[in-house]
Structures are given as structure tokens and as C-alpha cells.
Design an enzyme around this catalytic site. Structure first.
Site, PDB file in Angstrom:
ATOM      1  N   ARG A 199       1.418  -8.547  10.360  1.00 32.35           N
ATOM      2  CA  ARG A 199       1.499  -8.194  11.777  1.00 32.35           C
ATOM      3  C   ARG A 199       0.668  -9.145  12.638  1.00 32.35           C
ATOM      4  O   ARG A 199       1.025  -9.422  13.790  1.00 32.35           O
ATOM      5  CB  ARG A 199       1.087  -6.742  11.994  1.00 32.35           C
ATOM      6  N   ASP A 210       0.109   0.280  14.076  1.00 32.15           N
ATOM      7  CA  ASP A 210       0.720  -1.030  13.841  1.00 32.15           C
ATOM      8  C   ASP A 210       1.027  -1.783  15.128  1.00 32.15           C
ATOM      9  O   ASP A 210       1.334  -2.982  15.089  1.00 32.15           O
ATOM     10  CB  ASP A 210       1.998  -0.882  13.012  1.00 32.15           C
ATOM     11  N   GLY A 265       0.813  -1.207   0.000  1.00 34.19           N
ATOM     12  CA  GLY A 265       0.000   0.000   0.000  1.00 34.19           C
ATOM     13  C   GLY A 265       0.846   1.256   0.000  1.00 34.19           C
ATOM     14  O   GLY A 265       0.493   2.260  -0.630  1.00 34.19           O
TER      15      GLY A 265
END
Length: 433
Positions: free
Chosen positions: A388, A315, A92
Site C-alpha cells: 500500500r 488500509d 497475514g
């Protein structure tokens, strides 16, 4: 799939992988420069190699055969019209930055697309912003997602207004594109900024490559960015620091488990927002040791639940969710609506998948409420093609009773290709089938 059994102890020294955010920005800046740059200690991951590929499609020459040093011959501040569709895979960051840069080709159009996940990621706020500048950029499907078509053209207007609470990558794209304007220009934020540290990273890297961005505050709140016109990207030898997001999984494992670990290549003065994980675990009760370029952990530590604003650290949400499961009391994650716009809806995914392991999690529009249960049980976990989640759920599996099965482990290639090897090296009880 990854099969994880409960791990009793971890011990050893690991090096945090190079930062994904810094590598993306450095290689793209170098690709625009008027000379030869070096990117030293880059992250050799699928995402960052997408930026290498995209930059080459726009006229740069890049030798990435040496994994420790990429050599980049820039396109002399003159992106070239690509001779084919620019396929950026699953990145992205690459899609958003190069959508802006592609407007500066000399003729014709650039078409940017990616894999099945990327073509669902929102792009309309960036397209609207580019249109404000007089650049024609639009979704081929007319739904605000890739494939994106960008027409060559000069920047005609010098003010762009954009929300600050969507993706900071949209603003990064504008910051890296607007220096090509003949005019001084301004990015005005119409809502309070989230993920601000990512823009600090952008400004820091741009500065190294000769491009200046000025931040303007009103009543101590960041409201706009001023960009001088006719700026030129200059070559630079750039060394990439360690990735705090990737280090967070080892930090979590260290504070939760019987441990004696050292994590190198994490710097005290880093601009990365995700270095906040160090402060978070300290507030939760883990007195980990910080040195100038490393973190030392000798766990386990008894953690307590706290309230955590993830406005600037989206994140870290999966890591924090794992910590919350083992903390005493309630951990509340809030101000994270934008966490739903990542590789997947991470709020939904963390709540759904960790509940399978026995976690008590309530999903809110902007976050999670996690009741510490002190114990998880092994389960079969979906990871929604999200790197993640693979790494965070691995830590959960190391703490869980019984066997944990994690699907989609290939996703770690996006940001930490040798994650499994790294965590096994300090004692994780993991096999791959």
C-alpha cells in the site's frame, strides 16, 4: 525500483482489481465445502495464492490455472493433516484464518509459518482465544509470532472473549472455525470493535457458503457474535467484486490531477469499508460521480483538510495522507492505533517518508496531523515491503516536482500485481529499472 516524473494529466478507463479480502475468504470457504465451487474473477496475487496453497495443504483440490475462474473441490468439512509445514509467504490473512481452521485436522499437528515479515506479525490474541476454546495453539518461539503449532482437537468450550480493537483477522479466524463446534457458541468483544467492515465481509461470504453468523448489539454497539453449532460449508459459485482499497490510489490521483478517468467494478452497495474513500474525497471537496458499478472523476479539485476517523478503514491511511498534503488547511487522521500492526507501522512510514518530500506531518499515537503544503518534491522513498505504501507513494510522485524513486515495487504483487501497468495506461510518467 520505480522512477516517477511529474505527470501533468491522466485520462482513460481502468478496472479495479478483484478484492483481496473477498478472494481470501471465498477460496478458504470453498476449500471446506462438501462439493465443487467456482471462484469467478479472483485476485491472482501472491497473498491470495498463499490461501490457495494453504487450503490445498489442508486437503482441498484447487485448479487455479485459469486466472478468471478457480475451481475448488472442498475437503468435505474435514481439513486434512498437512504432510509438511504450511508456508503462507507474506499473507497475514492466510496465516490467521488457517491457524483456526487447522485445529480441525483429524490427528497430529499443523505448523504454519511465512516469510521474514510474517514471522514478526502478532498472533498471541488469536492463540489465546483458541486456547479458551480448548484448542492447543502456540508460538514455537513462545513470543506470540509464527511459526505457529496447532494441535488437532475438538472445540470444547462455547464462549470466547477477545479484544475488538486489535486485528479483525483474529475474529474472522474464529468465525470461520467455530461453526465446526458441536455446540452453539459466542464470540464476546471485550473492547469496542475496529475494522468492523472486514467482519461484515466475512459474514457475507460465510453466508454464501452456507454458514450463518448472528450479530448482537447492546445500546447500538456491536458486542458479540453468535454461531450455531454443527454447521456445514456448502459449495457455491462466487464472483469477486472490485477492490476499493486498490481503487483508492486512482481516486486520489484523479481528484488531485488534471484528469478524466472512469474506474469500473466499484459497486455502490459494497460492504467494503474502504469504499469510504468516495465519501472522504467528497467531504474534502471533490464532487466525483458515482454510478452503480463505477466512479467517474474529472479533476483537479480544490481540497480542504478534514478530520478522518480510520477505525474501520486502516488500509486507506496512506491514500488519505497523500490527499492531506495537497489539501488546504489541516487533515487529521485519528483512531488508527491498529494501523501500526499492518505490513509495517504505516503511521511511522507515512510520516517519515512523506516528510522527505516536503510534507508537514506530525505523528501521533493513533494517527497523523497533516498540514497541507500544496506541493511535494521528488525524493527516494522506502516502502518497508508494504504494497500500500508503494502505490500511495507512486501517486505522491506523480504530483511531485522532479524525480521520485520508489524502492520495493515487487510488494504490489501482494494485492495488485499489474498496478504499474494500470496506472501507466492512464498516463502516469513511470519507468521501472
Amino acid at each position: 525500483m520505480i522512477i516517477i516524473e511529474k505527470t501533468e494529466q491522466i485520462k482513460g478507463t481502468i478496472n479495479a482489481p478483484p478484492s483481496k479480502s473477498y478472494t481470501h475468504r471465498a477460496v478458504i470457504c470453498a476449500s471446506l465445502a462438501d462439493g465443487t465451487s467456482e471462484i469467478i474473477s479472483p485476485l491472482n496475487s501472491a497473498d491470495c495464492l498463499s490461501s490457495v496453497h494453504g487450503a490445498m495443504m489442508l486437503g482441498a483440490e484447487i485448479d487455479a490455472t485459469d486466472k478468471n475462474k478457480w475451481v475448488v473441490v472442498g475437503n468435505n468439512n474435514s481439513p486434512k493433516t498437512p504432510n509438511n509445514v504450511v508456508d503462507i509467504g507474506n499473507s497475514g490473512t492466510t496465516l490467521r484464518i488457517l491457524t483456526g481452521i487447522a485445529s480441525q485436522i483429524p490427528e497430529g499437528y499443523a505448523i504454519l509459518t511465512g516469510d521474514s515479515s510474517i514471522i514478526t506479525r502478532p498472533m498471541q490474541p488469536l492463540l489465546d482465544a483458541l486456547n479458551q476454546l480448548g484448542i492447543r495453539a502456540f508460538s514455537s518461539k513462545t513470543d506470540g509470532t509464527a511459526p505457529i503449532i496447532v494441535e488437532h482437537g475438538e472445540i470444547k468450550n462455547n464462549v470466547v472473549k477477545i479484544r475488538g480493537d486489535m486485528s479483525s483477522q483474529f475474529i474472522t479466524s474464529l468465525m470461520m472455525t467455530m461453526p465446526f463446534s458441536k455446540m452453539d457458541s459466542t464470540i464476546e468483544l471485550t473492547t469496542p470493535l475496529k475494522s468492523a467492515p472486514y467482519l461484515d465481509i466475512t459474514i457475507d461470504v460465510l453466508d454464501k457458503f452456507g454458514v450463518k453468523i448472528e450479530k448482537v448489539k447492546n445500546k447500538n454497539k456491536l458486542t458479540k457474535f453468535i454461531i450455531k453449532g454443527n454447521q456445514k460449508y456448502k459449495p457455491y459459485s462466487y464472483t469477486v467484486e472490485g477492490d476499493c482499497s486498490s481503487a483508492s490510489y486512482f481516486i486520489a490521483a484523479g481528484v488531485l490531477m488534471n484528469s478524466d478517468i472512469t474506474i469500473n467494478n466499484i459497486f455502490k452497495n459494497s460492504k467494503q469499508g474502504d469504499r469510504e474513500i468516495v465519501n472522504i474525497v467528497k467531504k474534502m471537496g471533490a464532487p466525483i460521480i458515482e454510478e452503480e458499478d463505477k466512479i467517474i472523476i474529472k479533476g483537479p479539485y480544490k481540497l480542504k483538510g478534514i478530520d478522518i476517523d480510520v477505525k474501520d478503514t486502516p488500509d486507506l491511511v496512506p491514500t488519505i495522507a497523500i490527499l492531506g498534503c495537497f489539501a488546504e488547511g489541516t487533515t487529521t487522521i485519528y483512531n488508527g492505533e491498529h494501523v501500526r500492526l499492518k505490513e509495517c507501522d504505516r503511521l511511522m512510514a507515512c510520516a517519515k517518508e512523506l516528510t522527505k518530500m516536503g510534507a508537514k506531518i506530525t505523528e501521533k499515537p493513533d494517527g497523523l496531523i497533516i498540514e497541507g503544503v500544496g506541493k511535494l518534491n521528488g525524493a527516494e522513498m522506502e516502502t518497508y515491503h508494504d504494497h500500500r505504501l508503494v502505490m500511495a507513494f507512486t501517486v505522491a510522485g506523480m504530483m511531485a516536482e522532479g524525480k521520485t524513486i520508489i524502492k520495493g515495487e515487487d510488494a504490489v504483487k501482494i494485492s495488485f500485481p499489474n498496478f504499474v501497468e494500470a496506472i501507466k495506461s492512464i498516463g502516469a510518467n513511470i519507468t521501472i529499472k
